[in-house]
Design a protein around this motif. Structure first.
Motif, mmCIF file in Angstrom:
data_model
loop_
_atom_site.group_PDB
_atom_site.id
_atom_site.type_symbol
_atom_site.label_atom_id
_atom_site.label_comp_id
_atom_site.label_asym_id
_atom_site.label_seq_id
_atom_site.Cartn_x
_atom_site.Cartn_y
_atom_site.Cartn_z
ATOM 1 N N SER A 28 0.764 -1.397 -0.020
ATOM 2 C CA SER A 28 0.029 -0.003 0.117
ATOM 3 C C SER A 28 0.928 1.168 0.066
ATOM 4 C CB SER A 28 -0.945 0.062 1.405
ATOM 5 O OG SER A 28 -0.206 0.033 2.305
ATOM 6 N N LEU A 29 0.227 2.376 -0.295
ATOM 7 C CA LEU A 29 1.057 3.521 -0.460
ATOM 8 C C LEU A 29 0.051 4.841 0.209
ATOM 9 C CD1 LEU A 29 3.059 5.722 -1.574
ATOM 10 C CD2 LEU A 29 1.424 5.843 -3.725
ATOM 11 N N THR A 30 0.654 5.270 1.116
ATOM 12 C CA THR A 30 -0.051 6.396 1.950
ATOM 13 C C THR A 30 0.357 7.828 1.291
ATOM 14 O OG1 THR A 30 1.747 6.505 3.675
ATOM 15 C CG2 THR A 30 -0.406 5.093 3.876
ATOM 16 N N LEU A 31 -0.485 8.709 1.406
ATOM 17 C CA LEU A 31 0.033 10.220 0.643
ATOM 18 C C LEU A 31 -0.800 11.082 1.646
ATOM 19 C CD1 LEU A 31 0.766 11.814 -1.880
ATOM 20 C CD2 LEU A 31 -1.630 11.407 -2.656
ATOM 21 N N GLY A 32 0.080 12.160 2.004
ATOM 22 C CA GLY A 32 -0.428 13.227 2.762
ATOM 23 C C GLY A 32 -0.188 14.522 2.222
ATOM 24 N N TYR A 37 -5.513 13.238 3.501
ATOM 25 C CA TYR A 37 -4.434 12.121 3.003
ATOM 26 C C TYR A 37 -5.372 11.166 2.426
ATOM 27 C CZ TYR A 37 -6.778 9.876 7.208
ATOM 28 O OH TYR A 37 -7.691 9.501 8.094
ATOM 29 N N LYS A 38 -4.496 10.049 1.775
ATOM 30 C CA LYS A 38 -5.284 8.977 1.141
ATOM 31 C C LYS A 38 -4.618 7.723 1.409
ATOM 32 C CE LYS A 38 -7.841 10.951 -2.765
ATOM 33 N NZ LYS A 38 -8.200 10.546 -4.218
ATOM 34 N N ASP A 49 -6.284 1.311 -6.434
ATOM 35 C CA ASP A 49 -7.747 1.428 -5.493
ATOM 36 C C ASP A 49 -7.189 2.341 -4.398
ATOM 37 O OD1 ASP A 49 -9.376 -0.125 -7.067
ATOM 38 O OD2 ASP A 49 -8.456 -2.053 -6.085
ATOM 39 N N CYS A 50 -8.179 3.317 -4.145
ATOM 40 C CA CYS A 50 -8.238 4.143 -2.906
ATOM 41 C C CYS A 50 -8.966 3.665 -1.920
ATOM 42 C CB CYS A 50 -8.465 5.606 -3.343
ATOM 43 S SG CYS A 50 -8.536 6.729 -1.912
ATOM 44 N N ILE A 51 -8.229 2.987 -0.983
ATOM 45 C CA ILE A 51 -9.254 2.165 0.060
ATOM 46 C C ILE A 51 -9.559 3.134 1.337
ATOM 47 C CG2 ILE A 51 -8.355 0.171 -0.481
ATOM 48 C CD1 ILE A 51 -6.419 0.190 1.703
ATOM 49 N N HIS A 52 -9.176 4.220 1.385
ATOM 50 C CA HIS A 52 -9.307 5.068 2.344
ATOM 51 C C HIS A 52 -8.874 6.669 2.262
ATOM 52 C CE1 HIS A 52 -10.496 6.813 6.449
ATOM 53 N NE2 HIS A 52 -9.329 6.947 6.520
#
Length: 448
Positions: A28-32, A37-38, A49-52
Motif C-alpha cells: 500500500s501507499l499512503t499520501l499526505g 490524506y489518502k 484502488d483508494c481504500i481510504h
C-alpha cells in the motif's frame, strides 16, 4: 520521500504534498497533503484502488501504515509534537502521544513503534504504546533519519551516530541496547534501509555517489555500488526487494538505479566467461597493490537496471515489490504520480513502464458533490481534556475510550498469537488494534 519540499501539483496549485510512504511490505501507499490524506492498495498494476481517504486532518507530513492492518499513524503541521494513531476501518482514534519537540519520523513493525525527534528517539511497545526507552542527546538529526527492521523475530533500529560523518548506530529495540557502530561514509548520512530479513543494511551519504551494504548485526561491509561520479545528488529513498537480492535507489535526478547483490563466483566454479567477469577478476587481483581508496573504487559495481523518469529535480520514493506474481519497481513522484515498471531479474537493463497512475484529480479533497470523504471520528475524551502538551520533558499519552476498570473491554485486544504471527490483520469488525491500558491501584497509568 518523507517530504517533497511542498512541490505544487500541475493544474492544482493549491494542493501540495506533505509526505508519501510505502508500507513495510509495499502492498500500500499512503499520501499526505495540505488538504488531507489518502491510502492506496498496490495489488494491481493497471488499477490503483483508494481504500481510504480523509479531509479531516490537513497538512499531514508523516503518515505510516502497519503492514496491511487498519492501523494508521499520522502527524500534521498543526500539531507537530503530537502523534495520532487511528483504526481507519472503524474511523476511530486509538490513542495519541505527545512529545517535547517536533516529530520528524515514525517507524513501525509488529513489535515496536519508534518516534524520532531531532535530538531524541522514543521507543514504544506497539501492542500497548508503553514507552520502553528514550534515547536522549543523540547527534543532531534534523531530517529525522532512521530505519527500523520489519522481520518478525527482531527489531533493529539504526540512526546517525554523528552529525558530521557517516557513522551508523545499530540498536536492538527489543533488547533495548546498542549493538554496534558502523563507520559507513566520510560525509553525513542521507538514507538508511534494512532488508526484509534484517540481515543487511544499506546506506548512502549526502554526497550520494556511493551506496554501501553491511551485514547485520556484525556491521561488515558486503557491497559497494556507485550510482555516479559526475555530480553529487540527494538520495531520497533506498529499498530492498522482498527476497533481499536487489536494491533500488532514487534521488533528485531523473534516474532510478537497481543494484543486484551477488558475489563473484569462486575460482574454478561455473561462472560464465564474460568480459565483465574477466575485468572484475583483474581488478580484484590488482586491488591489493593500490591504496584503499583506489582499490575500493575498482571493486564497486554499476547499476544492474535503471529507470529514466521524465522529470528531475524533485523528491521521490521507490520500492521493489511483487505484483501479480512479477517483480516491479514502483516510483511515487513529487508531482503526484505513481509509475510502475517491469523489472527483468535476469538481464536487467532499462526497465519498461507498465503503467502510470495519477494519485489524485481536481475533485479530490475538495468535498465536491458526489465524492465521499470520510475521516477518523474522535471518540472518548478530547486530548485537551486529558493531557496538556508539554513544552519539555517526557512524552505523554491519552487513549480514546479509556476504562477505569482493570483490564480491557471484551473485543478490544488482539490476542498475542494473532498479533505476533504475521501478517497483522485488524479488519475484523469485532477487533480493535492491540491497545490494552488500565490503571493500577495507585491511579497511575500502566500497560499490560
Amino acid at each position: 520521500m518523507e517530504e517533497t519540499d511542498g512541490a505544487d501539483v500541475p493544474d492544482e496549485p493549491g494542493l501540495r504534498f506533505g509526505c508519501a510512504s510505502f508500507n513495510q511490505d509495499s502492498t500500500s501507499l499512503t499520501l499526505g497533503t495540505n488538504a488531507g490524506y489518502k491510502l492506496f492498495s498496490l495489488t494491481m498494476v493497471e488499477k490503483l484502488d483508494c481504500i481510504h481517504e480523509s479531509a479531516v486532518t490537513p497538512d499531514v507530513y508523516i503518515m505510516e501504515r502497519l503492514f496491511s492492518s487498519s492501523l494508521l499513524v499520522m502527524v500534521s503541521d498543526s500539531k507537530p509534537q503530537r502523534m495520532n494513531i487511528y483504526h481507519f476501518k472503524k474511523g476511530t482514534e486509538i490513542c495519541n502521544y505527545s512529545y517535547p519537540n517536533k516529530i520528524l519520523a515514525v517507524k513501525l513493525n509488529r513489535q515496536r513503534l519508534v518516534a524520532c525527534l531531532e535530538e531524541s528517539i522514543y521507543i514504544h511497545n506497539i501492542k500497548d504504546m508503553k514507552l520502553l526507552k528514550t534515547l536522549l542527546n543523540i547527534p543532531s538529526n534534523p531530517s529525522g533519519l532512521c530505519a527500523l527492521s520489519v522481520h518478525h523475530s527482531n527489531s533493529y533500529l539504526t540512526y546517525p551516530g554523528s552529525a558530521t560523518i557517516g557513522e551508523i548506530i545499530l540498536y536492538d529495540a527489543n533488547g533495548l541496547d546498542t549493538v554496534t557502530m558502523i563507520p559507513a561514509h566520510d560525509s553525513p548520512l542521507a538514507a538508511l534501509t534494512f532488508s526484509p530479513s534484517a540481515t543487511k543494511l544499506a546506506s548512502a551519504s549526502e554526497r550520494g555517489t556511493v551506496i554501501r551494504v553491511f551485514s547485520i548485526p556484525e556491521g561488515q561491509r558486503l557491497f559497494e555500488f556507485r550510482r555516479g561520479m559526475k555530480r553529487y545528488v540527494n538520495i531520497s529513498s533506498l529499498s530492498f526487494s522482498p527476497d533481499g537480492h536487489f536494491l533500488c535507489a532514487s534521488s533528485n535526478t531523473e534516474t532510478v538505479h537497481i543494484f543486484k547483490l551477488e558475489q563473484l563466483a569462486a575460482s574454478g566454479g561455473q561462472e560464465d566467461a564474460t568480459w565483465t567477469s574477466y575485468v572484475s577478476k583483474i581488478f580484484s587481483a590488482a586491488s591489493s597493490y593500490f591504496p584503499t581508496q583506489v582499490s575500493g573504487m575498482m571493486s564497486q559495481d554499476r547499476a544492474f537496471a535503471t529507470v529514466h523518469l521524465l522529470t528531475s529535480g524533485q523528491r521521490n520514493i521507490c520500492t521493489l515489490a511483487m505484483i501479480q506474481k512479477l517483480p516491479r519497481l514502483l516510483v511515487a513522484t513529487g508531482d503526484g504520480q505513481l509509475f510502475i515498471y517491469n523489472v527483468n531479474p535476469l538481464d536487467g537493463g532499462e526497465c519498461m513502464l507498465a503503467h502510470k497512475h495519477r494519485l489524485f484529480n481536481v475533485d479530490d479533497f475538495m468535498g465536491s458533490e458526489g465524492s465521499e470523504i470520510t475521516g477518523p471520528a474522535h471518540t472518548g475524551p478530547s486530548y485537551a481534556a486529558t493531557a496538556a502538551l508539554p513544552s519539555s520533558g517526557p512524552a505523554t499519552a491519552t487513549l480514546a475510550g479509556y476504562s477505569e476498570d482493570v483490564g480491557a473491554k471484551k473485543g478490544e485486544v488482539i490476542p498475542e498469537h494473532e498479533f505476533a504471527a504475521g501478517p497483522v490483520c485488524l479488519d475484523d469488525e469485532n477487533e480493535f488494534p492491540p491497545i490494552n491500558w488500565c490503571r493500577d491501584g495507585g491511579g497511575k497509568a500502566r500497560c499490560s
